[in-house]
Design a protein around this motif. Structure first.
Motif, mmCIF file in Angstrom:
data_model
loop_
_atom_site.group_PDB
_atom_site.id
_atom_site.type_symbol
_atom_site.label_atom_id
_atom_site.label_comp_id
_atom_site.label_asym_id
_atom_site.label_seq_id
_atom_site.Cartn_x
_atom_site.Cartn_y
_atom_site.Cartn_z
ATOM 1 N N PHE A 1 0.828 -1.206 0.000
ATOM 2 C CA PHE A 1 0.000 0.000 0.000
ATOM 3 C C PHE A 1 0.869 1.265 0.000
ATOM 4 O O PHE A 1 0.651 2.179 -0.793
ATOM 5 C CB PHE A 1 -0.937 0.002 1.215
ATOM 6 N N VAL A 2 1.866 1.306 0.874
ATOM 7 C CA VAL A 2 2.728 2.491 0.982
ATOM 8 C C VAL A 2 3.489 2.735 -0.319
ATOM 9 O O VAL A 2 3.534 3.859 -0.819
ATOM 10 C CB VAL A 2 3.698 2.349 2.183
ATOM 11 N N THR A 3 4.074 1.675 -0.869
ATOM 12 C CA THR A 3 4.840 1.851 -2.105
ATOM 13 C C THR A 3 3.926 2.176 -3.288
ATOM 14 O O THR A 3 4.285 2.986 -4.143
ATOM 15 C CB THR A 3 5.698 0.613 -2.417
ATOM 16 N N ALA A 4 2.749 1.566 -3.333
ATOM 17 C CA ALA A 4 1.813 1.844 -4.437
ATOM 18 C C ALA A 4 1.345 3.290 -4.410
ATOM 19 O O ALA A 4 1.243 3.937 -5.466
ATOM 20 C CB ALA A 4 0.616 0.897 -4.363
ATOM 21 N N VAL A 5 1.082 3.827 -3.226
ATOM 22 C CA VAL A 5 0.686 5.231 -3.125
ATOM 23 C C VAL A 5 1.811 6.131 -3.638
ATOM 24 O O VAL A 5 1.575 7.068 -4.403
ATOM 25 C CB VAL A 5 0.288 5.595 -1.675
ATOM 26 N N GLY A 6 3.037 5.848 -3.235
ATOM 27 C CA GLY A 6 4.175 6.635 -3.721
ATOM 28 C C GLY A 6 4.334 6.554 -5.226
ATOM 29 O O GLY A 6 4.587 7.565 -5.896
ATOM 30 N N LEU A 7 4.177 5.345 -5.777
ATOM 31 C CA LEU A 7 4.297 5.172 -7.228
ATOM 32 C C LEU A 7 3.207 5.935 -7.968
ATOM 33 O O LEU A 7 3.479 6.633 -8.956
ATOM 34 C CB LEU A 7 4.231 3.682 -7.583
ATOM 35 N N LEU A 8 1.977 5.813 -7.506
ATOM 36 C CA LEU A 8 0.860 6.502 -8.169
ATOM 37 C C LEU A 8 0.986 8.021 -8.072
ATOM 38 O O LEU A 8 0.735 8.734 -9.057
ATOM 39 C CB LEU A 8 -0.470 6.037 -7.588
ATOM 40 N N LEU A 9 1.381 8.526 -6.907
ATOM 41 C CA LEU A 9 1.550 9.971 -6.760
ATOM 42 C C LEU A 9 2.700 10.474 -7.631
ATOM 43 O O LEU A 9 2.626 11.568 -8.197
ATOM 44 C CB LEU A 9 1.773 10.345 -5.295
ATOM 45 N N HIS A 10 3.755 9.679 -7.753
ATOM 46 C CA HIS A 10 4.870 10.060 -8.632
ATOM 47 C C HIS A 10 4.381 10.142 -10.078
ATOM 48 O O HIS A 10 4.706 11.094 -10.790
ATOM 49 C CB HIS A 10 6.005 9.051 -8.503
ATOM 50 N N LEU A 11 3.604 9.161 -10.503
ATOM 51 C CA LEU A 11 3.066 9.186 -11.868
ATOM 52 C C LEU A 11 2.141 10.380 -12.076
ATOM 53 O O LEU A 11 2.055 10.913 -13.184
ATOM 54 C CB LEU A 11 2.316 7.889 -12.174
ATOM 55 N N ALA A 12 1.476 10.811 -11.004
ATOM 56 C CA ALA A 12 0.593 11.978 -11.091
ATOM 57 C C ALA A 12 1.369 13.287 -11.048
ATOM 58 O O ALA A 12 0.786 14.362 -11.214
ATOM 59 C CB ALA A 12 -0.431 11.941 -9.953
ATOM 60 N N GLY A 13 2.676 13.218 -10.802
ATOM 61 C CA GLY A 13 3.507 14.421 -10.806
ATOM 62 C C GLY A 13 3.652 15.103 -9.460
ATOM 63 O O GLY A 13 4.001 16.282 -9.403
ATOM 64 N N VAL A 14 3.424 14.387 -8.377
ATOM 65 C CA VAL A 14 3.553 14.972 -7.041
ATOM 66 C C VAL A 14 5.024 14.924 -6.623
ATOM 67 O O VAL A 14 5.606 13.837 -6.516
ATOM 68 C CB VAL A 14 2.675 14.222 -6.013
ATOM 69 N N PRO A 15 5.638 16.096 -6.393
ATOM 70 C CA PRO A 15 7.041 16.114 -5.975
ATOM 71 C C PRO A 15 7.230 15.431 -4.619
ATOM 72 O O PRO A 15 6.363 15.496 -3.763
ATOM 73 C CB PRO A 15 7.377 17.605 -5.866
ATOM 74 N N TRP A 16 8.338 14.770 -4.435
ATOM 75 C CA TRP A 16 8.757 14.141 -3.195
ATOM 76 C C TRP A 16 7.932 12.916 -2.802
ATOM 77 O O TRP A 16 8.235 12.263 -1.803
ATOM 78 C CB TRP A 16 8.795 15.134 -2.034
ATOM 79 N N ALA A 17 6.892 12.554 -3.522
ATOM 80 C CA ALA A 17 6.062 11.404 -3.142
ATOM 81 C C ALA A 17 6.867 10.107 -3.190
ATOM 82 O O ALA A 17 6.754 9.271 -2.293
ATOM 83 C CB ALA A 17 4.843 11.311 -4.052
ATOM 84 N N LEU A 18 7.668 9.944 -4.225
ATOM 85 C CA LEU A 18 8.430 8.712 -4.400
ATOM 86 C C LEU A 18 9.465 8.503 -3.287
ATOM 87 O O LEU A 18 9.474 7.446 -2.653
ATOM 88 C CB LEU A 18 9.083 8.714 -5.778
ATOM 89 N N PRO A 19 10.319 9.492 -3.003
ATOM 90 C CA PRO A 19 11.296 9.249 -1.933
ATOM 91 C C PRO A 19 10.664 9.128 -0.554
ATOM 92 O O PRO A 19 11.164 8.373 0.295
ATOM 93 C CB PRO A 19 12.243 10.453 -2.002
#
Length: 189
Positions: free
Chosen positions: A129-147
């Protein structure tokens, strides 16, 4: 003879060790990737007073979807997320569990501590869940979501690997006490 519904408690810690290393590398890669880089472009705003305010534009916001997917931090975190999917869907065939049972466990003394496999499996779901949220937010263009997502998952895996503190397992036990998981007829199984 141990109960087959119980697992060697050392197995999930072994898996958490490998996962922590992968997540640490993913965190570093995502910190140096497009997720945290500000571009030279600015968005200017001129209020009635005539002043101009400039806000940095993040590279991840201006990158194409292909560039976001090609980011090395994204790709490694995607691999980790897919490993979480595998561990949740088929824990007996998940790579780190198989490696532990076939290579590591035979070289160790017989296990003295066994545990219910449901909390570690639930913890894998939390990691997913945590990694999927980061991946999806990164794809949506949210800065810093991935790290941030990679770092959060790394901290949880590190605590499990080094100290035997499984945050997802503790969450499972808390939800079990409230009757939400682990009991017949519960809303979440």
């Amino acid at each position: 003879m141990p109960d087959v519904s119980r697992i060697d408690a050392r197995g999930p810690r072994f898996a958490a060790s490998i996962t922590a290393v992968l997540l640490l590398v993913a965190t570093v890669l995502s910190l140096v990737g497009i997720s945290t880089r500000a571009t030279g472009g600015y968005i200017a705003y001129q209020p009635l007073s005539g002043q101009t305010f400039a806000l940095s534009v993040w590279a991840v916001q201006q990158a194409s979807l292909g560039a976001r997917v090609a980011d090395p931090g994204f790709l490694l975190l995607l691999v980790v997320a897919l490993l979480f999917v595998w561990a949740v869907a088929a824990p007996r065939t998940a790579p780190w569990g198989v490696l532990y049972r076939r290579v590591v466990q035979p070289r160790l003394s017989p296990p003295t501590e066994f545990e219910d496999p449901r909390p570690p499996r639930f913890a894998q779901g939390v990691g997913l869940f945590v990694t999927a949220v980061g991946l999806l937010l990164h794809l949506a263009g949210v800065p810093w979501a991935l790290p941030i997502a990679a770092a959060m998952a790394f901290v949880a895996a590190f605590l499990n690997a080094v100290f035997g503190l499984c945050l997802g397992c503790q969450l499972y036990l808390l939800l079990q006490r409230t009757g939400l998981v682990g009991r017949r007829g519960s809303a979440i199984a």
